[in-house]
Design an enzyme around this catalytic site. Structure first.
Site, PDB file in Angstrom:
ATOM      1  N   ASP A  21       0.794  -1.245   0.000  1.00 12.25           N
ATOM      2  CA  ASP A  21       0.000   0.000   0.000  1.00 12.25           C
ATOM      3  C   ASP A  21       0.825   1.293   0.000  1.00 12.25           C
ATOM      4  OD1 ASP A  21      -1.506  -2.146   0.844  1.00 12.25           O
ATOM      5  OD2 ASP A  21      -2.083  -1.267   2.737  1.00 12.25           O
TER       6      ASP A  21
HETATM    7  N1  DQQ Z   1      -2.154  -3.754   3.941  1.00 12.47           N
HETATM    8  C1  DQQ Z   1      -3.594  -3.869   3.960  1.00 12.47           C
HETATM    9  C2  DQQ Z   1      -3.962  -2.915   5.052  1.00 12.47           C
HETATM   10  C3  DQQ Z   1      -2.906  -3.135   6.069  1.00 12.47           C
HETATM   11  C4  DQQ Z   1      -1.685  -3.318   5.223  1.00 12.47           C
HETATM   12  C5  DQQ Z   1      -4.210  -3.555   2.632  1.00 12.47           C
HETATM   13  C6  DQQ Z   1      -0.724  -4.346   5.758  1.00 12.47           C
HETATM   14  O1  DQQ Z   1      -5.258  -3.142   5.559  1.00 12.47           O
HETATM   15  O2  DQQ Z   1      -2.777  -2.031   6.959  1.00 12.47           O
HETATM   16  O3  DQQ Z   1      -3.472  -4.052   1.561  1.00 12.47           O
HETATM   17  O4  DQQ Z   1       0.399  -4.463   4.899  1.00 12.47           O
END
Ligand code: DQQ
Length: 472
Positions: A21
């Site tokens: 992300d």
């Molecule tokens: N990636 C998810 C999120 C979390 C993060 C979404 C963990 O919900 O915080 O891809 O790597």
């Protein structure tokens, strides 16, 4: 000739290892800062840190030192999960999710003036978990704004209740970013039945902001049943309640375009990046030594009909190299136009198709000379859809070959501007800035670099075709 045919060149990814992300997007001191979920140990999801890259122009990025790392015996010892950056009266501040032993909590960190060194708030977490009465199945990811002299945020969550089952965003309020009070869910339960898209078990990575005279809520919809896509709600926000009247998939590449985050830049543009997930097996990602790439930067706006549009930022034009232009290409049904042998794996393509009542108008990209590998991007005029057909995109049976389709915008009968960004394994396709499909392709043949306009069932006319080789 690069040895890695699939590694993107003009989209941002770190030199090696895993990225997911986008986090903490902020325009600070005249620079765009992009933080992101990063695993320094390899090309797999574990032990999340925050990587950091910076750019003055949105297209040339420099990777900087890791900004956040998990600390042993702390609320983030299992990982520093996603969050956002805030200009806290001149003090750069991260609000992020601390992960430890399956629990998720909200933590703060404070940066120096260059956003290089970050110090965690010693009394983390600032919120230890969701309200007990909600029976929430997740409590992570943050979107913060200022309202009525207070800080507000939404946190991604989900509930299993009989009536209100599905993803949820929880509003919190604070005078100082440290003491938080739970307000209530941002939306009421009717969002789970009101529209015909599934709302999943959890809403990850909420992003909530004003756009024109409306508000937009973006959430990454996740469910155990292999569902993931980005939901874009448009609606009215009043008295801390958001009442959406419209819902669409932001990008019909589904799980390939995930967890986007937005930011306002100095020009007042609402910019957005998404994580482009790999669509090949984990072993192939580890062998490549990298996994995950950022989408191109895009701009969000509402059009005259109140629909959410997403356009590539104009700065991408700085990457344009050799240009080829064609006018008025007539392609008979069943024929292919080779575009005078223009080839490449790093291309921008803009095609203005004449609108027609039926048949298909399309372009092949990443096509091998013998036609064994090719990815078809086409407008299906009967179904009124944009399609990316990856059936023959790679001779490697282990990568995704699933077809992706997006409904076409209502004004398609007047104009049809197809825009393509190809960067090795990254393929971003849009029509009129209104319908998007972002996906991944992994052709195996070194000569899978060909292009060709084609037509099915009826002839097609491309009024203008522009192709640029993209630098990177
Ligand atoms: N990636 C998810 C999120 C979390 C993060 C979404 C963990 O919900 O915080 O891809 O790597």
């Amino acid at each position: 000739m690069p040895t890695d045919l699939h590694r993107p060149n003009y989209h941002y990814l770190p030199a090696k290892n895993w990225m997911n992300d986008p986090n903490g997007l902020i325009h600070w001191g005249g620079k765009y800062h992009l933080f992101y979920q990063y695993n320094p140990d390899g090309a797999y999801h574990a032990n999340m840190h925050w990587g950091h890259a910076v750019s003055t122009d949105l297209v040339n990025w420099t990777e900087l030192a890791i900004a956040l790392h998990p600390d042993p015996n702390s609320p983030d010892s299992g990982g520093c999960w996603s969050g956002c950056a805030i200009d806290n009266n001149g003090l750069p501040t991260f609000l992020y999710t601390g992960f430890v032993n399956g629990t998720q909590c909200s933590c703060l960190a404070f940066g120096d003036s260059d956003l290089i060194n970050w110090t965690k708030y010693p009394s983390n977490p600032v919120i230890s978990g969701p309200p007990v009465e909600l029976n929430a199945n997740a409590f992570r990811d943050h979107s913060v704004w200022r309202e009525d002299d207070q800080w507000y945020q939404v946190i991604g969550s989900g509930v299993d209740g009989k009536n209100g089952a599905g993803g949820m965003a929880l509003i919190y309020r604070s005078p100082d970013l440290i003491h938080w009070e739970y307000v209530h869910p941002l939306t009421d339960d009717s969002v789970h039945q009101q529209f015909d898209l599934p709302t999943g078990d959890i809403w990850e990575c909420p992003s909530f902001f004003a756009l024109g005279d409306q508000h937009v809520l973006l959430v990454s919809v996740w469910s155990e049943h292999k569902l993931s896509y980005v939901a874009a709600y448009i609606g009215e926000y009043r008295d801390h309640r958001f009442v959406p009247h419209t819902l669409k998939k932001l990008d019909c590449g589904d799980q390939c375009y995930y967890a986007p985050q937005t930011m306002l830049d100095a020009q007042g543009r609402r910019l957005i990046w998404g994580w482009l997930q790999e669509e090949r097996p984990r072993a192939a990602q580890i062998a490549a030594g990298w996994s995950g790439v950022m989408s191109s930067p895009r701009m969000l706006s509402l059009d005259a009909a109140g629909q959410l549009n997403m356009a590539p930022v104009p700065e991408l034009r700085h990457l344009r190299g050799t240009h080829t232009h064609f006018d008025d290409l007539h392609i008979s049904a069943g024929q292919m136009h080779s575009l005078s042998g223009v080839t490449g794996q790093q291309l921008e393509i803009a095609i203005s198709f004449e609108c027609q009542p039926n048949g298909r108008s399309g372009i092949y990209v990443a096509r091998s000379q013998n036609g064994e590998e090719e990815t078809a991007i086409y407008i299906d005029w009967d179904q009124r859809t944009l399609v990316v057909d990856r059936t023959r995109s790679s001779v490697n049976a282990d990568v995704s070959h699933a077809q992706r389709a997006a409904d076409l915008p209502v004004d398609i009968a007047q104009r049809c501007e197809v825009h393509v960004l190809l960067d090795h394994s990254v393929l971003e396709v849009s029509v009129n800035d209104q319908a998007w499909i972002t996906t991944r392709i992994y052709p195996e043949h070194a000569d899978s670099v060909g292009l060709g306009l084609y037509s099915r069932e009826a002839g097609s006319v491309a009024r203008r075709v522009d192709i640029w080789k993209m630098c990177g």
